[in-house]
Design a protein around this motif. Structure first.
Motif, PDB file in Angstrom:
ATOM      1  N   LEU A 156       0.818  -1.217   0.000  1.00  0.00           N
ATOM      2  CA  LEU A 156       0.000   0.000   0.000  1.00  0.00           C
ATOM      3  C   LEU A 156       0.853   1.269   0.000  1.00  0.00           C
ATOM      4  N   ALA A 157       2.103   1.146   0.471  1.00  0.00           N
ATOM      5  CA  ALA A 157       2.978   2.317   0.520  1.00  0.00           C
ATOM      6  C   ALA A 157       3.216   2.902  -0.872  1.00  0.00           C
ATOM      7  N   ASN A 158       3.111   2.047  -1.872  1.00  0.00           N
ATOM      8  CA  ASN A 158       3.343   2.506  -3.241  1.00  0.00           C
ATOM      9  C   ASN A 158       2.101   2.196  -4.087  1.00  0.00           C
ATOM     10  N   HIS A 159       0.985   2.642  -3.586  1.00  0.00           N
ATOM     11  CA  HIS A 159      -0.283   2.335  -4.256  1.00  0.00           C
ATOM     12  C   HIS A 159      -1.214   3.540  -4.115  1.00  0.00           C
ATOM     13  N   PRO A 160      -1.911   3.915  -5.177  1.00  0.00           N
ATOM     14  CA  PRO A 160      -2.839   5.043  -5.064  1.00  0.00           C
ATOM     15  C   PRO A 160      -3.923   4.768  -4.011  1.00  0.00           C
ATOM     16  N   GLU A 161      -4.455   5.809  -3.433  1.00  0.00           N
ATOM     17  CA  GLU A 161      -5.491   5.641  -2.405  1.00  0.00           C
ATOM     18  C   GLU A 161      -6.841   6.072  -2.952  1.00  0.00           C
ATOM     19  N   ASP A 162      -7.142   5.614  -4.153  1.00  0.00           N
ATOM     20  CA  ASP A 162      -8.412   6.023  -4.778  1.00  0.00           C
ATOM     21  C   ASP A 162      -9.413   4.865  -4.854  1.00  0.00           C
ATOM     22  N   CYS A 163      -9.369   4.028  -3.822  1.00  0.00           N
ATOM     23  CA  CYS A 163     -10.223   2.827  -3.847  1.00  0.00           C
ATOM     24  C   CYS A 163     -11.696   3.159  -4.097  1.00  0.00           C
ATOM     25  N   MET A 164     -12.166   4.255  -3.559  1.00  0.00           N
ATOM     26  CA  MET A 164     -13.598   4.569  -3.680  1.00  0.00           C
ATOM     27  C   MET A 164     -14.028   4.765  -5.129  1.00  0.00           C
ATOM     28  N   THR A 165     -13.108   5.222  -5.957  1.00  0.00           N
ATOM     29  CA  THR A 165     -13.466   5.451  -7.362  1.00  0.00           C
ATOM     30  C   THR A 165     -12.784   4.460  -8.302  1.00  0.00           C
ATOM     31  N   CYS A 166     -12.095   3.489  -7.740  1.00  0.00           N
ATOM     32  CA  CYS A 166     -11.408   2.500  -8.574  1.00  0.00           C
ATOM     33  C   CYS A 166     -12.431   1.546  -9.190  1.00  0.00           C
ATOM     34  N   GLN A 167     -12.217   1.221 -10.468  1.00  0.00           N
ATOM     35  CA  GLN A 167     -13.134   0.311 -11.159  1.00  0.00           C
ATOM     36  C   GLN A 167     -13.158  -1.068 -10.500  1.00  0.00           C
ATOM     37  N   LYS A 168     -12.079  -1.415  -9.799  1.00  0.00           N
ATOM     38  CA  LYS A 168     -11.976  -2.748  -9.189  1.00  0.00           C
ATOM     39  C   LYS A 168     -12.535  -2.778  -7.766  1.00  0.00           C
ATOM     40  N   PHE A 169     -13.052  -1.658  -7.298  1.00  0.00           N
ATOM     41  CA  PHE A 169     -13.586  -1.578  -5.925  1.00  0.00           C
ATOM     42  C   PHE A 169     -14.558  -2.730  -5.682  1.00  0.00           C
ATOM     43  N   GLY A 170     -14.374  -3.441  -4.577  1.00  0.00           N
ATOM     44  CA  GLY A 170     -15.245  -4.569  -4.259  1.00  0.00           C
ATOM     45  C   GLY A 170     -14.787  -5.874  -4.877  1.00  0.00           C
ATOM     46  N   ASN A 171     -13.786  -5.811  -5.743  1.00  0.00           N
ATOM     47  CA  ASN A 171     -13.315  -7.016  -6.425  1.00  0.00           C
ATOM     48  C   ASN A 171     -11.786  -7.026  -6.460  1.00  0.00           C
ATOM     49  N   CYS A 172     -11.185  -6.415  -5.422  1.00  0.00           N
ATOM     50  CA  CYS A 172      -9.727  -6.247  -5.382  1.00  0.00           C
ATOM     51  C   CYS A 172      -9.166  -7.101  -4.240  1.00  0.00           C
ATOM     52  N   LYS A 173      -8.274  -8.021  -4.577  1.00  0.00           N
ATOM     53  CA  LYS A 173      -7.739  -8.910  -3.544  1.00  0.00           C
ATOM     54  C   LYS A 173      -6.881  -8.148  -2.541  1.00  0.00           C
ATOM     55  N   LEU A 174      -6.155  -7.144  -3.009  1.00  0.00           N
ATOM     56  CA  LEU A 174      -5.317  -6.370  -2.103  1.00  0.00           C
ATOM     57  C   LEU A 174      -6.185  -5.662  -1.063  1.00  0.00           C
ATOM     58  N   ALA A 175      -7.276  -5.068  -1.522  1.00  0.00           N
ATOM     59  CA  ALA A 175      -8.196  -4.393  -0.593  1.00  0.00           C
ATOM     60  C   ALA A 175      -8.836  -5.404   0.359  1.00  0.00           C
ATOM     61  N   ASP A 176      -9.175  -6.574  -0.168  1.00  0.00           N
ATOM     62  CA  ASP A 176      -9.773  -7.618   0.677  1.00  0.00           C
ATOM     63  C   ASP A 176      -8.830  -8.002   1.816  1.00  0.00           C
ATOM     64  N   TYR A 177      -7.548  -8.175   1.486  1.00  0.00           N
ATOM     65  CA  TYR A 177      -6.597  -8.588   2.516  1.00  0.00           C
ATOM     66  C   TYR A 177      -6.312  -7.444   3.494  1.00  0.00           C
ATOM     67  N   ALA A 178      -6.293  -6.224   2.985  1.00  0.00           N
ATOM     68  CA  ALA A 178      -6.105  -5.076   3.888  1.00  0.00           C
ATOM     69  C   ALA A 178      -7.251  -5.048   4.905  1.00  0.00           C
ATOM     70  N   TYR A 179      -8.449  -5.318   4.421  1.00  0.00           N
ATOM     71  CA  TYR A 179      -9.622  -5.353   5.303  1.00  0.00           C
ATOM     72  C   TYR A 179      -9.507  -6.521   6.282  1.00  0.00           C
ATOM     73  N   LEU A 180      -9.163  -7.695   5.737  1.00  0.00           N
ATOM     74  CA  LEU A 180      -9.082  -8.908   6.558  1.00  0.00           C
ATOM     75  C   LEU A 180      -8.075  -8.760   7.689  1.00  0.00           C
ATOM     76  N   TYR A 181      -6.944  -8.088   7.413  1.00  0.00           N
ATOM     77  CA  TYR A 181      -5.890  -7.969   8.423  1.00  0.00           C
ATOM     78  C   TYR A 181      -5.904  -6.610   9.128  1.00  0.00           C
ATOM     79  N   GLY A 182      -6.948  -5.843   8.908  1.00  0.00           N
ATOM     80  CA  GLY A 182      -7.108  -4.584   9.634  1.00  0.00           C
ATOM     81  C   GLY A 182      -6.070  -3.538   9.285  1.00  0.00           C
ATOM     82  N   VAL A 183      -5.550  -3.578   8.079  1.00  0.00           N
ATOM     83  CA  VAL A 183      -4.566  -2.556   7.669  1.00  0.00           C
ATOM     84  C   VAL A 183      -5.330  -1.403   7.022  1.00  0.00           C
ATOM     85  N   ARG A 184      -5.452  -0.308   7.723  1.00  0.00           N
ATOM     86  CA  ARG A 184      -6.227   0.836   7.221  1.00  0.00           C
ATOM     87  C   ARG A 184      -5.376   1.762   6.365  1.00  0.00           C
TER      88      ARG A 184
END
Ligand code: FES
Length: 238
Positions: free
Chosen positions: A91-119
């Motif tokens: 995430l350190a080298n990743h845009p923080e535009d998840c809310m408008t990303c076309q992959k929102f809701g279908n992104c494994k990186l976001a899923d794991y960040a959620y699963l492991y509580g990495v905000r």
């Protein structure tokens, strides 16, 4: 058959089976970003690390074969800490535009960040800044969201036999590019969409669907690719 213990469960699997597969066959899912059962094992992302009793370091489950008597822990404290660190580094080298990303809701990186509580990432380093490649009418490439898992490279060469993209440059500058770094629309890409299908993040998305809805709102139908005559089947959004 090889007998191992995974998270306290006695498991028997054929020799040569990876820890990740052995766990999966027995109902234990280990996080993975660069692994795909249809592709060669790559071992790049390290999010699949597990603890093997007696081993000095954590092991990547996707590319470590089981051995007789092995005792594996997939959710120990050190494993969870390591995975959190890996997510933070990605995430350190990743845009923080998840809310408008076309992959929102279908992104494994976001899923794991959620699963492991990495905000958010606690690392503040340099970020990539590359223009989004919109030259292909069907595939949009945003390499700022690429985690270098190499799935697109492998699916393009191993499954489609096209070799359109590959790793290029080194170190922080490592990226996935077409030959001579030309825009995808000027390459020999036949727009089969296999790379989009395997990409775990928003780096590769369907350009035609941009702003047209989220993945869970879209119906997919199985059809045959009309482009190169190979007759590949793929899922088409309708
Ligand atoms: Fe094992 Fe990426 S899934 S290293």
């Amino acid at each position: 058959m090889i007998n191992v213990v995974i998270d306290g469960k006695n498991v028997s699997v054929p020799s040569g089976t990876s820890i990740l597969k052995a766990a999966r066959y027995n109902g234990i899912e280990i996080p993975n970003l660069c692994y795909d059962p249809e592709l060669t094992v790559f071992g790049a992302c390290r999010i699949c690390v597990v603890e093997v009793e007696g081993a000095r370091n954590l092991m990547a489950a996707c590319c470590t074969e089981v051995a007789e008597g092995m005792v594996v822990h997939t959710q120990s404290a050190s494993v969870v800490e390591a995975r959190k660190m890996i997510i933070e580094l990605l995430l350190a080298n990743h845009p923080e535009d998840c809310m408008t990303c076309q992959k929102f809701g279908n992104c494994k990186l976001a899923d794991y960040a959620y699963l492991y509580g990495v905000r958010k990432s606690s690392f503040a380093g340099e970020k990539r800044s590359e223009p989004v490649d919109t030259s292909n009418p069907c595939i949009e490439r945003d390499m700022n969201k690429c985690i270098r898992c190499g799935k697109c490279v492998r699916v393009c060469s191993e499954i489609q036999g096209r070799h359109i993209v590959d790793f290029s440059s080194r170190g922080f500058g490592t990226k996935i590019a077409t030959f001579f770094d030309m825009p995808l629309g000027q390459s020999e890409c036949v727009t089969c969409g296999s790379c989009v299908a395997v990409c775990p993040t928003g780096a590769l998305t369907e350009a035609v669907m941009k702003g047209q809805g989220r993945s869970w709102e879209i119906k997919k139908v199985r059809t045959t690719c009309p482009y190169c005559g190979c007759g590949c089947n793929f899922d088409l959004n309708v």
